[in-house]
Design a protein around this motif. Structure first.
Motif, mmCIF file in Angstrom:
data_model
loop_
_atom_site.group_PDB
_atom_site.id
_atom_site.type_symbol
_atom_site.label_atom_id
_atom_site.label_comp_id
_atom_site.label_asym_id
_atom_site.label_seq_id
_atom_site.Cartn_x
_atom_site.Cartn_y
_atom_site.Cartn_z
ATOM 1 N N UNK A 471 0.854 -1.424 0.185
ATOM 2 C CA UNK A 471 -0.077 0.049 0.041
ATOM 3 C C UNK A 471 1.044 1.034 0.053
ATOM 4 N N UNK A 472 0.667 2.538 -0.746
ATOM 5 C CA UNK A 472 1.541 3.854 -0.291
ATOM 6 C C UNK A 472 0.404 4.725 -0.162
ATOM 7 N N UNK A 473 1.479 5.963 0.353
ATOM 8 C CA UNK A 473 0.411 6.921 0.951
ATOM 9 C C UNK A 473 0.725 7.716 -0.754
ATOM 10 N N UNK A 474 -0.318 8.483 -1.092
ATOM 11 C CA UNK A 474 -0.577 9.148 -2.002
ATOM 12 C C UNK A 474 -0.982 10.519 -1.575
ATOM 13 N N UNK A 475 0.471 11.360 -1.482
ATOM 14 C CA UNK A 475 1.088 12.893 -0.711
ATOM 15 C C UNK A 475 -0.013 13.981 -1.592
ATOM 16 N N UNK A 476 0.004 13.660 -2.709
ATOM 17 C CA UNK A 476 -0.400 15.061 -3.584
ATOM 18 C C UNK A 476 -0.479 14.545 -5.130
ATOM 19 N N UNK A 477 -1.570 15.561 -5.348
ATOM 20 C CA UNK A 477 -2.182 15.217 -7.347
ATOM 21 C C UNK A 477 -2.300 16.672 -7.629
ATOM 22 N N UNK A 478 -2.415 16.748 -8.753
ATOM 23 C CA UNK A 478 -2.748 18.472 -9.073
ATOM 24 C C UNK A 478 -2.772 18.037 -11.109
ATOM 25 N N UNK A 486 7.926 23.530 -7.372
ATOM 26 C CA UNK A 486 6.877 23.954 -6.263
ATOM 27 C C UNK A 486 5.537 22.893 -6.015
ATOM 28 N N UNK A 487 5.370 21.521 -6.759
ATOM 29 C CA UNK A 487 4.616 20.997 -6.769
ATOM 30 C C UNK A 487 4.541 20.413 -4.895
ATOM 31 N N UNK A 488 5.780 19.482 -4.842
ATOM 32 C CA UNK A 488 6.010 18.812 -3.402
ATOM 33 C C UNK A 488 5.339 20.538 -2.704
ATOM 34 N N UNK A 489 5.286 21.270 -2.423
ATOM 35 C CA UNK A 489 5.606 22.148 -1.222
ATOM 36 C C UNK A 489 3.689 21.944 -0.901
ATOM 37 N N UNK A 490 3.224 21.667 -1.961
ATOM 38 C CA UNK A 490 1.654 20.915 -1.147
ATOM 39 C C UNK A 490 1.109 19.889 -0.295
ATOM 40 N N UNK A 491 2.420 19.078 -0.406
ATOM 41 C CA UNK A 491 2.396 17.651 -0.344
ATOM 42 C C UNK A 491 1.958 17.299 1.132
#
Length: 562
Positions: A471-478, A486-491
């Protein structure tokens, strides 16, 4: 691009299931017979492949941490394998099931005993065939209860529990449809109907006023993500993909092929009325054919009420079929429970960074062939521009026995071509992938971050990507192209949802993280069946650790031969 058409005739399996509770050392015995059965659907009587004569198949019930043994005897005319979807099988991929990945298929007349090891999973998962397109009818729910003891559920105990399995139905034999699609290189026919517990419209859920029901949803469909709702009733989600979540209440849910979801239904409406449960496609591809029918079931209150068959049931609200905002408005609210009794460990320091495109592609038609893909091509699919090819023997045996030439260890960490992945118009030269059996090897206990980037090659579409063994963690999407700056800042690294199947949004991306602490060979693929067949797949090989309990267990003596 859509999938095949309805189910027809074939024989198949006879299973004997032995359940072993390791906590109490007591054996229980389940007899599963997988064979042909006759069913009438949409005015068509067909012979379909079933387990114990049931469609869907039997529900398997275990407690957290138990181990079961499944003796599978194939009495049919086609090869078969079984996969225990979402079961991590710690250190034991030998029973995971995908053909030519962890085993060669069980041939007609042959037998294979599968050891299925449950560990941290709780809630609802499912099992299904993982060979050709047999899973169209060979599938069923897995219910994983909490460990025996006082703890129980982390939510109010429901008065009853009901598996709700969504599927797709074809009037024709899916094996013939698969054969035809492979011959022509075109898009398989869409299904003729969506089903709820094997029926397009006749399943009934009887409820009592004031009582609560745990609905254990499974999407076993071959190609369709679904919006699901019950008229005048809310659903409170308490679990996804075999893990508990913070409760969220909504008037609809979204569930993709491969996903499972636990939701509480409170029967608190007017008992004199009938209510529809309805499911219809969430499908976003422009110019992509899909089954646009709506499946319905009846929710009916028990008792001497005035509701009669002549009182039309109330229809629920469902978002429009391509309402991406509605889909991700729901999905974006999901959070792991992440409390003292159900802690999570999100990898924070990443040691293995990966980005992979997921794309539908085309390959040139062979000379003298007539191909039915776009512009006379054959349809294909890929990850990082590699269309996966099944080898002639399974990768797990080749890895374990150090057999060379079966696969290459060079699946790239990043896309080989950088371009505007989500542009409306892309050069035709980008459509053609390379083909091969290329895997990704990672060290034991490394922390992996994988960004799955959707593309608009051929046609953009949401892709439900499933990883075996984890199982994995869904840490972000866009949406749009992933921006590493920029995107990892919203994880979300506090309470991201823990899943085994994630929807990559159309013209967008999703980031997952996991710790590679389960040694073995583990398949990753799109759970839209035609995309997996076309090559939207790869394999993770997780190397052994140094400790004995961090090393791959040996194979059973009766592994099917190739």
């Amino acid at each position: 691009m859509m999938l095949a058409k309805k189910i027809s005739s074939f024989n198949i399996l006879c299973f004997l299931v032995l359940s072993c509770c390791l906590q109490c050392l007591a054996l229980t015995h389940h007899h599963w017979v997988v064979q042909e059965a006759s069913y009438t659907r949409l005015c068509h009587t067909k012979r379909i492949l079933t387990v114990n004569g049931k469609f869907p198949g039997p529900t398997l019930m275990v407690h957290k941490g138990e181990t079961i043994y499944v003796r599978v005897h194939n009495k049919g005319k086609y090869n078969i394998t079984l996969h225990w979807h979402g079961v991590k099988q710690p250190r034991y991929p030998w029973s995971d099931g995908p053909e030519y990945i962890t085993q060669c298929p069980i041939q007609p007349g042959e037998t294979f005993t599968q050891k299925v090891i449950f560990s941290t999973e709780e809630g609802t998962l499912w099992w299904h065939a993982h060979s050709d397109w047999s899973r169209a009818t060979v599938h069923g729910a897995i219910i994983i209860y909490p460990k025996l003891g006082p703890a129980g559920y982390p939510f109010p105990k429901p008065d009853a529990e009901v598996p709700i399995i969504f599927g797709e139905w074809w009037k024709k034999d899916v094996m013939k449809l698969l054969k035809e699609a492979l011959r022509t290189g075109g898009d398989p026919n869409v299904s003729d109907a969506i089903t709820i517990n094997g029926q397009p419209e006749t399943f009934r859920l009887a409820v009592d006023q004031g009582k609560s029901y745990l609905l254990r949803f499974v999407n076993a469909a071959m190609s369709l993500s679904l919006f699901v709702s019950i008229a005048n009733h809310n659903l409170t989600v308490v679990g996804v993909d075999g893990s508990y979540t913070k409760p969220i209440t909504n008037d609809y849910i979204v569930i993709s092929p491969g996903q499972s979801l636990d939701a509480l239904l409170l029967a608190n409406q007017n008992p004199n009325q009938l209510y529809y449960m309805a499911a219809r496609a969430y499908s976003t591809g422009v110019g992509v054919n899909f089954d646009n029918t709506t499946a319905t079931a009846i929710v009916q209150y028990n008792g001497n009420y005035s509701a009669t068959p002549f009182s039309p049931p109330i229809l629920p609200y469902l978002p429009y079929y391509n309402d991406t905002n509605a889909a991700f408005r729901f999905l974006g609210r999901l959070r792991s429970l992440a409390n003292k009794d159900h802690p999570i460990h999100v990898p924070v320091k990443v040691t293995t960074h990966m980005v992979s495109t997921v794309a539908v592609n085309t390959i040139p038609c062979k000379i003298n062939d007539t191909c039915e893909g776009p512009n006379g091509t054959r349809l294909a699919a890929s990850m990082n521009n590699i269309s996966f090819v099944n080898p002639s023997m399974d990768i797990l045996q080749a890895y374990y026995r150090h057999i060379n030439g079966v696969y290459k260890r060079d699946f790239p960490n990043f896309p080989p071509y950088l371009f505007d992945f989500t542009a409306d118009y892309l050069p035709l030269s980008l459509e053609i992938p390379s083909r091969g059996t290329r895997v990704k090897v990672v060290k034991y206990n490394s922390t992996v971050e994988l960004v799955l980037q959707g593309t608009n090659l051929i046609s953009g579409l949401d892709h439900p990507m499933h990883l075996h063994g984890y199982s994995f963690f869904i840490v972000g999407y866009g949406f749009g192209n992933f921006n590493r700056s920029n995107d990892p800042s919203s994880y979300n690294l506090i309470d991201p949802p823990l899943r085994n199947t994630v929807i990559v949004p159309i013209s967008g991306w999703v980031t997952i993280r996991f710790t590679a602490n389960n040694p073995g060979v583990w398949f990753m693929h799109c759970h839209i069946e035609r995309h997996m067949t076309w090559g939207m797949d790869t394999v993770f090989i997780v190397k052994n650790g140094k400790r004995t309990k961090a090393r791959l267990l040996p194979p059973p003596p009766d592994m099917p031969p190739c």
